[in-house]
Design a protein around this motif. Sequence first.
Motif, PDB file in Angstrom:
ATOM      1  N   ARG A   1      -3.097  -5.446  -3.964  1.00  0.00           N
ATOM      2  CA  ARG A   1      -4.217  -5.856  -4.589  1.00  0.00           C
ATOM      3  C   ARG A   1      -5.039  -6.692  -3.838  1.00  0.00           C
ATOM      4  O   ARG A   1      -6.252  -6.782  -3.957  1.00  0.00           O
ATOM      5  CB  ARG A   1      -3.646  -6.525  -5.909  1.00  0.00           C
ATOM      6  CG  ARG A   1      -3.194  -5.422  -6.802  1.00  0.00           C
ATOM      7  CD  ARG A   1      -2.082  -6.102  -8.072  1.00  0.00           C
ATOM      8  NE  ARG A   1      -1.744  -5.342  -8.940  1.00  0.00           N
ATOM      9  CZ  ARG A   1      -1.006  -5.480  -9.896  1.00  0.00           C
ATOM     10  NH1 ARG A   1      -0.326  -6.641  -9.996  1.00  0.00           N
ATOM     11  NH2 ARG A   1      -0.494  -4.629 -10.850  1.00  0.00           N
ATOM     12  N   ARG A   2      -4.380  -7.390  -2.950  1.00  0.00           N
ATOM     13  CA  ARG A   2      -5.324  -8.649  -2.225  1.00  0.00           C
ATOM     14  C   ARG A   2      -6.232  -7.419  -1.161  1.00  0.00           C
ATOM     15  O   ARG A   2      -7.331  -7.853  -1.008  1.00  0.00           O
ATOM     16  CB  ARG A   2      -4.481  -9.297  -1.266  1.00  0.00           C
ATOM     17  CG  ARG A   2      -3.805 -10.440  -2.168  1.00  0.00           C
ATOM     18  CD  ARG A   2      -3.480 -11.800  -1.191  1.00  0.00           C
ATOM     19  NE  ARG A   2      -2.339 -11.307  -0.581  1.00  0.00           N
ATOM     20  CZ  ARG A   2      -0.991 -11.773  -1.020  1.00  0.00           C
ATOM     21  NH1 ARG A   2      -0.974 -12.343  -2.263  1.00  0.00           N
ATOM     22  NH2 ARG A   2      -0.156 -11.254  -0.511  1.00  0.00           N
ATOM     23  N   PHE A   3      -5.428  -6.709  -0.613  1.00  0.00           N
ATOM     24  CA  PHE A   3      -6.274  -5.608   0.136  1.00  0.00           C
ATOM     25  C   PHE A   3      -7.652  -4.889  -0.501  1.00  0.00           C
ATOM     26  O   PHE A   3      -8.583  -4.891  -0.131  1.00  0.00           O
ATOM     27  CB  PHE A   3      -5.517  -4.463   0.610  1.00  0.00           C
ATOM     28  CG  PHE A   3      -6.127  -3.409   1.357  1.00  0.00           C
ATOM     29  CD1 PHE A   3      -6.509  -3.885   2.720  1.00  0.00           C
ATOM     30  CD2 PHE A   3      -6.042  -2.205   0.942  1.00  0.00           C
ATOM     31  CE1 PHE A   3      -7.093  -2.598   3.514  1.00  0.00           C
ATOM     32  CE2 PHE A   3      -6.936  -1.159   1.511  1.00  0.00           C
ATOM     33  CZ  PHE A   3      -7.286  -1.369   2.743  1.00  0.00           C
TER      34      PHE A   3
ATOM     35  N   ASN B   1     -14.844   2.941   3.635  1.00  0.00           N
ATOM     36  CA  ASN B   1     -14.016   3.979   2.738  1.00  0.00           C
ATOM     37  C   ASN B   1     -13.017   4.501   3.431  1.00  0.00           C
ATOM     38  O   ASN B   1     -11.814   4.912   2.914  1.00  0.00           O
ATOM     39  CB  ASN B   1     -15.079   4.754   1.895  1.00  0.00           C
ATOM     40  CG  ASN B   1     -15.773   4.223   1.021  1.00  0.00           C
ATOM     41  OD1 ASN B   1     -15.462   3.209   0.238  1.00  0.00           O
ATOM     42  ND2 ASN B   1     -17.104   4.520   0.686  1.00  0.00           N
ATOM     43  N   ALA B   2     -13.252   5.027   4.614  1.00  0.00           N
ATOM     44  CA  ALA B   2     -12.295   5.730   5.222  1.00  0.00           C
ATOM     45  C   ALA B   2     -11.182   4.724   5.799  1.00  0.00           C
ATOM     46  O   ALA B   2      -9.891   5.375   5.528  1.00  0.00           O
ATOM     47  CB  ALA B   2     -12.790   6.378   6.587  1.00  0.00           C
ATOM     48  N   ARG B   3     -11.368   3.534   5.990  1.00  0.00           N
ATOM     49  CA  ARG B   3     -10.232   2.698   6.321  1.00  0.00           C
ATOM     50  C   ARG B   3      -9.442   2.345   5.094  1.00  0.00           C
ATOM     51  O   ARG B   3      -8.297   2.165   5.364  1.00  0.00           O
ATOM     52  CB  ARG B   3     -10.871   1.313   7.115  1.00  0.00           C
ATOM     53  CG  ARG B   3      -9.801   0.343   7.456  1.00  0.00           C
ATOM     54  CD  ARG B   3     -10.619  -0.577   8.655  1.00  0.00           C
ATOM     55  NE  ARG B   3     -12.043  -0.865   8.419  1.00  0.00           N
ATOM     56  CZ  ARG B   3     -12.348  -1.886   8.132  1.00  0.00           C
ATOM     57  NH1 ARG B   3     -11.480  -2.912   7.696  1.00  0.00           N
ATOM     58  NH2 ARG B   3     -13.829  -2.154   7.818  1.00  0.00           N
ATOM     59  N   LYS B   4     -10.384   2.175   3.898  1.00  0.00           N
ATOM     60  CA  LYS B   4      -9.386   1.966   2.806  1.00  0.00           C
ATOM     61  C   LYS B   4      -8.716   2.907   2.361  1.00  0.00           C
ATOM     62  O   LYS B   4      -7.549   2.748   2.140  1.00  0.00           O
ATOM     63  CB  LYS B   4     -10.566   1.862   1.799  1.00  0.00           C
ATOM     64  CG  LYS B   4     -10.142   1.460   0.372  1.00  0.00           C
ATOM     65  CD  LYS B   4     -11.166   1.180  -0.586  1.00  0.00           C
ATOM     66  CE  LYS B   4     -10.585   0.834  -2.117  1.00  0.00           C
ATOM     67  NZ  LYS B   4     -11.898   0.917  -3.036  1.00  0.00           N
ATOM     68  N   ALA B   5      -9.166   4.183   2.529  1.00  0.00           N
ATOM     69  CA  ALA B   5      -8.028   5.110   2.217  1.00  0.00           C
ATOM     70  C   ALA B   5      -7.154   5.454   3.085  1.00  0.00           C
ATOM     71  O   ALA B   5      -5.786   5.568   2.406  1.00  0.00           O
ATOM     72  CB  ALA B   5      -9.174   6.588   2.419  1.00  0.00           C
ATOM     73  N   ALA B   6      -7.133   4.987   4.577  1.00  0.00           N
ATOM     74  CA  ALA B   6      -6.079   5.374   5.257  1.00  0.00           C
ATOM     75  C   ALA B   6      -4.785   3.901   5.264  1.00  0.00           C
ATOM     76  O   ALA B   6      -3.855   4.257   5.068  1.00  0.00           O
ATOM     77  CB  ALA B   6      -6.654   4.943   6.800  1.00  0.00           C
ATOM     78  N   ASP B   7      -5.510   2.798   4.782  1.00  0.00           N
ATOM     79  CA  ASP B   7      -4.708   1.906   4.481  1.00  0.00           C
ATOM     80  C   ASP B   7      -3.996   1.946   2.975  1.00  0.00           C
ATOM     81  O   ASP B   7      -2.720   1.592   3.105  1.00  0.00           O
ATOM     82  CB  ASP B   7      -5.237   0.380   4.548  1.00  0.00           C
ATOM     83  CG  ASP B   7      -5.804  -0.164   5.897  1.00  0.00           C
ATOM     84  OD1 ASP B   7      -5.114   0.610   7.062  1.00  0.00           O
ATOM     85  OD2 ASP B   7      -6.364  -0.950   6.046  1.00  0.00           O
ATOM     86  N   MET B   8      -4.730   2.512   2.099  1.00  0.00           N
ATOM     87  CA  MET B   8      -4.151   2.719   0.661  1.00  0.00           C
ATOM     88  C   MET B   8      -3.029   3.801   1.014  1.00  0.00           C
ATOM     89  O   MET B   8      -2.104   3.767   0.329  1.00  0.00           O
ATOM     90  CB  MET B   8      -5.188   3.202  -0.184  1.00  0.00           C
ATOM     91  CG  MET B   8      -5.882   1.920  -0.578  1.00  0.00           C
ATOM     92  SD  MET B   8      -5.193   0.506  -1.334  1.00  0.00           S
ATOM     93  CE  MET B   8      -4.336   1.415  -2.664  1.00  0.00           C
ATOM     94  N   LYS B   9      -2.988   4.797   1.825  1.00  0.00           N
ATOM     95  CA  LYS B   9      -2.297   5.775   1.946  1.00  0.00           C
ATOM     96  C   LYS B   9      -0.907   4.947   2.474  1.00  0.00           C
ATOM     97  O   LYS B   9       0.203   5.481   2.469  1.00  0.00           O
ATOM     98  CB  LYS B   9      -2.692   6.740   3.049  1.00  0.00           C
ATOM     99  CG  LYS B   9      -1.572   7.855   3.274  1.00  0.00           C
ATOM    100  CD  LYS B   9      -2.455   9.039   4.237  1.00  0.00           C
ATOM    101  CE  LYS B   9      -1.255  10.153   4.442  1.00  0.00           C
ATOM    102  NZ  LYS B   9      -1.881  11.126   5.374  1.00  0.00           N
TER     103      LYS B   9
END
Length: 744
Positions: free
Chosen positions: A607-609, A631-639
């Motif tokens: 959630r902080r991320f 958005n790509a970095r967000k998707a990778a980290d969320m993965k």
Amino acid sequence: MKSNRIAANIMFGLGIFYMTLIVLAMTPWTQQLDDIKEAIMYTLAPLPLAGYLLLVGLGYLETPRRGILWSFVAYIAVMVVSTLLARPYCHWSGWLGVMWQLLLLGPFIAFFSYSGIQRRLSRVATYITLLALGTIIFGLLIHGVPTTDGNRSGLGTWVVKYYEKEAQPLNGRLNIIDKQLEQLSKEYEGAKDKAAQDSIRQRAQDLQGEAVQLTDSLNEITGGFVYRLMSTFDEPTAKAQPMSTILNRQFYAAFLLLILPFAIGSFLISGDWFKCFLTARTETARMDALFSKQVFWQLLCLFVTVAGFYSLMKTEAKESIYGGQIVIVVMIVGLYLFWQRRPWKHRGQVLAAMTAFFGITLPLFLVGYGPKLLQMFRPGDANGSKVTNFAVSIVSRQIIWGGAFDIFFDNPIWGGGPKSFGALFPFYRRPDYNLWEISHRTLSCHNYFIDIFCDTGILGVIAFGAFFGFLMWKALVSIRTDPDPKNSTLTLCALAGLAGFMMNNMISPNARWVIGSNQLWMGLGILAGIVNRPRIKQGDGEREGRHAPTRTQSRIALALFGFTLIGWAYSAAYGVNFFNSAQAQCLGQYHSRESDTNKGTIVMQGRRFLDMMDKELRKPGLTREQLAEINARKAADMKKYESARLTAMHLFEESLRLCPTNTTGYYKVATMYQAGRNFESSPLDVENALGAYKKLQELGPEYAQIRTNLRNVYEVLGKPEKALEQGRRAAQQTVDVEINKEFI
């Protein structure tokens, strides 16, 4: 009756093997370092019992006295009936309590079978002294020595520093890579053409690949068995208060109280070498007396005694104050009374040892604990000095014992059921319990005898009291009537150790845990062996006799041996599953945390991320390429976060599959479900979380945290009435602001 020497040696060997593992074993691969002790108990404790029944059936070992046998059988019968009459959600803990008590027959039987005569009893004292030596040396090494900065440097600190030195270059390179990546990020923002951005991106990917390799190397260094184990002993509490292999300063204090009298007794019966030295007529005889085995052994016993009482004081366990005083009083009174009445052969040695021992330890106790005792007369408060103020401990015991007696008064005859206190206490405790250092999940009464009242009622107290009282009384009679002063001395030491141990358990829960309960029943087994030895008058003296089993008793023993083998198979399977479950839960806990910071669950980190990414996306002036990259970095980290969440959830579910009574697993599984995919809970996730919480309520229905989490679940499901009801129930149970702040 057949000769029992070999059979008794076999039982003693089993007892040594089992108790050494129980005392010394620990592992960093489970959530609790001593989960391995419980697994050992489930898998190995039936072995001495099965061996004893087989040897009795074959006529090689004696049967226990009726007072010992039938009082214990009555206690087990009361536990079984109490379990059957308990509330439905207490049945599982009741049967677990019955199995637990039967498993404790393992150390009891092993030492009972061997401790009958003085020669064997002295060997038992020798083993216990050596076991104490190992744990004390380990504890002192871990405790270490004071350093110039006011801290302590022990074995744990030295090992951790060694591994950190090995990891220092890798950490340094990782810090450099972090700075380089930060610089590349700035260069990327300032790059104006695609070729420059591609070059920067490639350099960043190379650095990230190198960082992954360095991280793997770091995990190999700091993830090993030795580092993880020793880092536990490098924590401030461990450095301030030695725990040894017992891993709990209060339990370690109880262990020392039980075993140190045996070291004193072994010192007293080891021979009068000093008299031999004085009466020797030649220089060779004097040297032989001075360098004899007795001298070495008595010096070793003296070291164990002094170092043990030093460790006892350094644990700063409040219970050790009273327990140590009880040990001292029992030893002084016993030695003085029986020295006056009995024809001691070593009066001078006994008097000198007694004077030296008590002359050293009593002032140390007064100096070490005088200020702490004075704290009892100062009022305590929940927001002041909780740890050192005895008043806080007194109030917390009042709350716990008050709840226990309320459980007893509601179930006065049979009690609430074995091990039922953890499930029943939330119904009876005061709402301000958390202000007095009482855990939300309290498993025992912190008093062994009140636990028996609470669990098995009046009948259980009568049965256990008959068993315990029979042993104590017959042991006192044995001290008075035994013709061997050495036997009387060791019997007195066993009584003193048990007195100190039980005094410790008047305000401590250690006898309800693996290490404490096995120590207690080992001590009771030693006393039972002494009590069980009959003496047959023969002329002017006495000779040893044994209770030979009758044919009927032998047949019953062989039948029970068969049932014990079946129970052993179940218990061993449970022990293996318990350990694997604890290991899976530990791995799940590791995966449910952010790997690079190890702080907070993945729910908090994720959630902080998300908040950080959302803030970055809202920055003005971002180009299309920059938005796509974020958005790509967000998707990778969320993965990465989602993978960690799923791994943790599967491990927690595996933990529950292996051991369905591992109650904390349900809470953790529910938390992972509540997090939801990409931290957006779907209705299915919330329903699964609700199912886990309801399953947990079947095992322990009234915990404020469960009510609070159920409130959150019902809010997500759109059921405000149920959410409000759960919130109110939580507010009624505790004044914890974090739990019921919306209802105060």
